[in-house]
Design an enzyme around this catalytic site. Structure first.
Site, mmCIF file in Angstrom:
data_model
loop_
_atom_site.group_PDB
_atom_site.id
_atom_site.type_symbol
_atom_site.label_atom_id
_atom_site.label_comp_id
_atom_site.label_asym_id
_atom_site.label_seq_id
_atom_site.Cartn_x
_atom_site.Cartn_y
_atom_site.Cartn_z
ATOM 1 N N HIS A 373 42.552 52.173 44.906
ATOM 2 C CA HIS A 373 41.596 51.684 44.291
ATOM 3 C C HIS A 373 41.445 50.205 44.302
ATOM 4 O O HIS A 373 40.427 49.708 43.673
ATOM 5 C CB HIS A 373 41.199 52.255 42.848
ATOM 6 C CG HIS A 373 40.785 53.590 43.114
ATOM 7 N ND1 HIS A 373 39.503 53.896 43.022
ATOM 8 C CD2 HIS A 373 41.491 54.907 42.735
ATOM 9 C CE1 HIS A 373 39.374 55.305 42.872
ATOM 10 N NE2 HIS A 373 40.632 55.812 42.677
ATOM 11 N N LYS A 564 29.151 45.187 34.187
ATOM 12 C CA LYS A 564 30.430 45.797 34.837
ATOM 13 C C LYS A 564 31.783 45.072 34.118
ATOM 14 O O LYS A 564 31.355 44.111 33.330
ATOM 15 C CB LYS A 564 30.622 45.545 36.446
ATOM 16 C CG LYS A 564 30.495 43.834 36.682
ATOM 17 C CD LYS A 564 30.411 43.896 38.280
ATOM 18 C CE LYS A 564 29.144 44.425 38.789
ATOM 19 N NZ LYS A 564 29.764 45.295 39.905
ATOM 20 N N ARG A 565 33.033 45.444 34.194
ATOM 21 C CA ARG A 565 34.065 44.803 33.737
ATOM 22 C C ARG A 565 34.056 43.233 34.148
ATOM 23 O O ARG A 565 33.531 43.102 35.342
ATOM 24 C CB ARG A 565 35.150 45.601 34.294
ATOM 25 C CG ARG A 565 36.630 44.997 33.763
ATOM 26 C CD ARG A 565 37.729 45.919 34.158
ATOM 27 N NE ARG A 565 37.847 46.128 35.471
ATOM 28 C CZ ARG A 565 38.586 45.513 36.317
ATOM 29 N NH1 ARG A 565 39.235 44.629 36.177
ATOM 30 N NH2 ARG A 565 38.427 45.916 37.667
ATOM 31 N N LYS A 570 34.683 39.514 40.210
ATOM 32 C CA LYS A 570 33.260 39.911 40.082
ATOM 33 C C LYS A 570 32.104 38.861 40.167
ATOM 34 O O LYS A 570 31.019 39.258 40.173
ATOM 35 C CB LYS A 570 33.090 40.910 39.217
ATOM 36 C CG LYS A 570 34.299 42.059 39.354
ATOM 37 C CD LYS A 570 33.917 43.232 38.029
ATOM 38 C CE LYS A 570 34.925 44.235 38.546
ATOM 39 N NZ LYS A 570 34.467 45.408 39.478
ATOM 40 N N THR A 672 30.873 51.554 41.899
ATOM 41 C CA THR A 672 30.019 52.572 41.581
ATOM 42 C C THR A 672 28.664 52.170 40.774
ATOM 43 O O THR A 672 27.757 52.914 40.946
ATOM 44 C CB THR A 672 30.652 53.763 40.983
ATOM 45 O OG1 THR A 672 31.236 53.627 39.776
ATOM 46 C CG2 THR A 672 31.406 54.346 42.124
ATOM 47 N N LYS A 676 24.646 53.502 41.155
ATOM 48 C CA LYS A 676 23.757 53.740 40.123
ATOM 49 C C LYS A 676 22.631 53.120 39.850
ATOM 50 O O LYS A 676 21.292 53.650 39.655
ATOM 51 C CB LYS A 676 24.963 53.950 38.683
ATOM 52 C CG LYS A 676 25.932 54.707 38.729
ATOM 53 C CD LYS A 676 26.975 54.105 37.616
ATOM 54 C CE LYS A 676 28.218 54.864 37.905
ATOM 55 N NZ LYS A 676 29.359 54.227 36.990
#
Length: 845
Positions: A373, A564-565, A570, A672, A676
């Protein structure tokens, strides 16, 4: 009182209060559970009592399906997927089970007739925070899909007493609060102490020769931990299949030492209990210290050993020869956390069940499959040899033996390549010796998969290149997916009803049917309805923001959401640079014509990750200034919604106009959240990273806002020598943004507060924010222009949702079943009442 003879049970045609689905039956069952399970009557019952009574009422209806499913699987010894994951971020169970049972409306009516509000009861449920983010949420989606597709499966993990922390924001900083998700009980689980197992830790090994003259090893542990399973039913959508999530709690074999207590050593009397229970106390203890590392490795062997022992118990219970373990179970390793399964399964087969090495190795390899992952080097697990020797001495011996045989294979295939042997060894000997867990998983599994096409390609070219060259046949891609049941049917019922009114409801189990929505993309009435629903959902979020944050936002503005985290790769701070760019434009010209935007953030930073926490502080500090500057005139708002969770996602994703998926290319494995958001009609601004690549291919280039360097361009730029200061000096707007932060404008004049973050960007910029800055700003300007054309935006929104069929977790699971697991559906029929049937049978033990 007249009783009904047993022989007449089959002829009864009454609705059982434990299984009936009518409104009247549900009301009776609810009041019955309130009285007999909660021990309350309405005048003194709390909201939690009502929630618990309703949860038990729904669980009763699951049990009929759950036990039927277990009976069929046992009778047929069905081939089963065992999904091993350190995280299961399930989300609240009640609403999801109502959807999957198909009784949401009946239950809503039933509780309404009793004077209660279903939404209030749904909100009462404590979310089990047994995951950190995407990894755990993916595992939850996959369990939902396996049950919906009637695939026999068991999810195995840890029942953490305290899950991912609750997040508060104080003075703009993240503050972690203990997540006591079990404090009011958990009505969805059933403890199974009769299936307890024991896990050994520490100690030493002794070699001996058995009665047949064979070399054997005996492990003499220092500590033994008891694992107790707690089972939760996982119901499929409108099927009779209810699979099991089995989570393990750690206990001491003897929880109280009477001798110590009687001698006055009161702490010593419960010492073993406290030490043992630490293993299932907290999700991801901080592993910066040696004690933290030891606890994390102990957690991994704990749940893996418990799970494998449980599988062996099932094999024997179903009269399957142990030599056929790999035919009964396929064990999917969800990232490297369960990679110790390679050594543990070997140990169980060899040491506990007297199997020869070669046979045990064949069974192990044929049983295990590995999902990777991550592309982040720091996330690829490795453990010090010294820790392994202390905690898992027998496993270390087995790993050395596996490594010896493996390196002989490498030598045979690549003779004379000593550097390759060094790179591929299961033991990293470049400094302090480490066990490489990803290498162990690759060697001990028959399948290795990435979770997006780009991710798998990068694994093959970079992270696991040597293993791809060694075992090309093992590698395959399985692009992640999300369950439409939770992330649109449950969380966005208005959009669900609109879609179903046009194309029927088959799309809920066959998401590819959403493509039929394309026929309505030029229908003015449908487009108007689509816009109205989005507007109503945004109004709901406006009210929530006002309640939670005390901020008034414009519902007609672009809801630009990044949830998100928090991690530097990111690039939430790239989003921050855009906000300040717009703010600077307004300050330079207060009358500038600018498309109103509401920037909404959500997410948690790891407790020990200072830079991620500083980014959260920066965003909140920007909000404090921007939201209160009269020059802005409400054209920009910045909102940080605390305590990101599945509940949070269900509230926020449907309201998004723009989804921020802006990681540096080559770092996001899949994502993901991007799926969504798009499924709910949000448009994506993103880099060509992770699953963004495939989403763009599906929805079309014209319906996706792409920007930034590609993964090959990132590698090339870094190879040439990246100098972020060059971008700072050559880009006027970028320099103005950085200078405004450095001046203390967002920190009450404190020029030191954000200096660590600015220094990181100016002198290192590992994730290339400066290199992508101008492309990002230009792309965001295009977003603002397109949003002004509401018809065009609506068309793009509909097409995004309509073309998301590929990204159902049902499709992912079908791919796993066909390409890796070799498993087919096992339909479950609800015949006669299983309870009545079993009660009439002789009891045998």
């Amino acid at each position: 009182m007249q009783t009904v003879p047993n022989h007449q049970v089959d002829n009864l045609q009454i609705e059982d209060d434990r299984t009936g689905l009518s409104v009247e039956c549900l009301k009776r069952a609810f009041l019955d559970n309130l009285f007999y399970v909660q021990g309350k009557f309405p005048k003194i019952a709390t909201k939690n009592d009502y929630y618990m009574a309703l949860a038990y009422t729904v669980r009763d209806r699951l049990l009929q399906r759950w036990i039927n499913t277990a009976v069929i699987y046992t009778e047929r010894a069905s081939r089963t997927v065992s999904y091993l994951s350190a995280e299961f971020l399930m989300g609240p169970h009640l609403g999801n089970n109502l959807v999957n049972l198909g009784i949401y409306d009946q239950v809503k009516q039933a509780v309404s007739e009793l004077g209660l509000d279903l939404e209030d009861l749904l909100e009462q449920e404590e979310e089990p925070g047994l995951g950190n983010g995407g990894l755990g949420r993916l595992a939850a989606c996959y369990l939902d899909s396996m049950a919906t597709l009637e695939i026999p499966s068991l999810g195995y993990g840890i029942r953490y007493e305290f899950g991912i922390f609750d997040q508060d924001i104080r003075d703009g900083w993240q503050v972690e609060i203990t997540d006591k998700w079990l404090h009011c009980g958990n009505p969805w689980e059933i403890a199974r102490p009769e299936w307890e197992v024991y896990v050994r830790l520490g100690g030493h090994t002794e070699a001996y020769t058995d009665e047949h003259g064979r070399y054997r090893v005996r492990w003499i542990p220092f500590q033994v931990i008891k694992g107790v399973p707690h089972d939760t039913p996982i119901l499929g959508y409108k099927t009779n299949t209810a699979n099991t999530l089995r989570l393990w709690t750690a206990e001491a074999p003897e929880s109280f030492d009477f001798a110590a207590f009687n001698s006055g050593d009161y702490l010593g009397a419960v010492q073993e209990k406290m030490v043992s229970e630490n293993l299932s106390k907290v999700l991801y203890p901080n592993d910066d210290s040696s004690q933290g590392k030891r606890l994390r490795l102990a957690q991994q062997i704990f749940f893996v050993s418990c799970s494998l022992q449980d599988m062996i118990r099932i094999v024997f219970r179903q009269n399957v020869p142990l030599e056929k373990f790999h035919e009964k179970f396929v064990v999917q390793l969800n990232d490297t956390h369960p990679a110790i399964a390679v050594a543990e399964l070997m140990r169980l087969l060899i040491d506990e069940h007297d199997m020869g090495w070669d046979q045990a190795w064949q069974i192990t390899r044929r049983s295990l499959a590995f999902t990777n992952h991550t592309l982040l080097p720091e996330a690829v697990e490795r453990w010090p040899i010294s820790l392994f020797r202390e905690l898992l001495p027998r496993h270390l011996e087995i790993i050395y033996e596996i490594n010896y045989h493996f390196l002989e294979e490498v030598k045979a295939k690549f003779p004379g390549d000593s550097d390759r042997l060094r790179r591929m060894s299961l033991i990293d000997e470049s400094g302090e010796k480490y066990v490489r867990m990803a290498h162990l998983a690759c060697v001990g599994s028959h399948s290795i998969n990435g979770v997006a096409a780009l991710h798998t390609k990068l694994l093959q070219q970079d992270v696991l290149r040597d293993f791809y060259q060694m075992y090309p046949e093992k590698f395959n891609n399985k692009t992640n997916g999300v369950t439409p049941r939770r992330f649109i049917v449950l969380s966005n019922p208005r959009l669900t009803n609109l879609i179903s009114s046009k194309i029927g409801d088959n799309w809920i189990k066959h998401l590819e049917d959403l493509k039929h929505l394309e026929a309505f993309v030029d229908d003015p009435e449908f487009c108007s309805q689509w816009r109205s629903i989005k507007s109503a959902i945004k109004q709901d979020l406006v009210a929530y923001i006002a309640q939670q944050n005390g901020i008034t936002v414009n519902p007609d503005s672009i809801f630009d959401i990044q949830a998100k985290r928090f991690h530097e790769y990111k690039r939430q701070h790239l989003n921050a640079l855009h906000i300040i760019t717009l703010y600077n434009r307004i300050k330079a010209n207060p009358d500038i014509d600018i498309t109103p935007r509401t920037f909404i953030f959500g997410g948690k930073a790891a407790p020990g990750y200072y830079m991620a926490k500083l980014i959260i502080k920066l965003l909140n500090s920007i909000g404090d200034v921007v939201n209160n500057d009269p020059d802005v005139r409400d054209r920009l708002k910045v909102v940080f919604l605390k305590d990101y969770s599945v509940k949070f996602a269900q509230r926020v994703y449907p309201a998004a106009d723009l989804s921020e998926q802006i990681s540096m290319a080559g770092k996001e494995a899949s994502g993901t959240g991007n799926m969504k958001f798009a499924l709910n009609g949000a448009l994506t601004i993103g880099t060509l990273d992770g699953a963004n690549v495939e989403i763009r291919e599906e929805v079309g280039e014209d319906n996706f806002f792409i920007f930034g360097l590609t993964a090959p361009e990132v590698y090339a730029l870094k190879a040439r020598g990246y100098r972020p200061l060059d971008y700072y000096h050559s880009n006027r707007e970028l320099k103005a943004v950085i200078d405004r932060i450095a001046s203390g404008h967002f920190s009450h004049g404190d020029t030191k507060l954000f200096k660590p973050l600015l220094d990181s960007l100016l002198y290192r910029d590992e994730y290339l924010l400066f290199a992508d800055y101008q492309a990002y700003i230009d792309c965001q300007d295009r977003v603002s222009q397109v949003y002004r054309d509401r018809d065009r935006w609506t068309r793009m929104s509909i097409l995004n949702a309509a073309r998301m069929g590929k990204f159902s977790s049902d499709r992912s699971i079908r791919d796993y079943c066909q390409d890796i697991w070799n498993i087919k559906p096992v339909p479950i029929e609800l015949g006669e009442c299983i309870q009545a049937k079993e009660n009439m049978q002789p009891i045998s033990i």
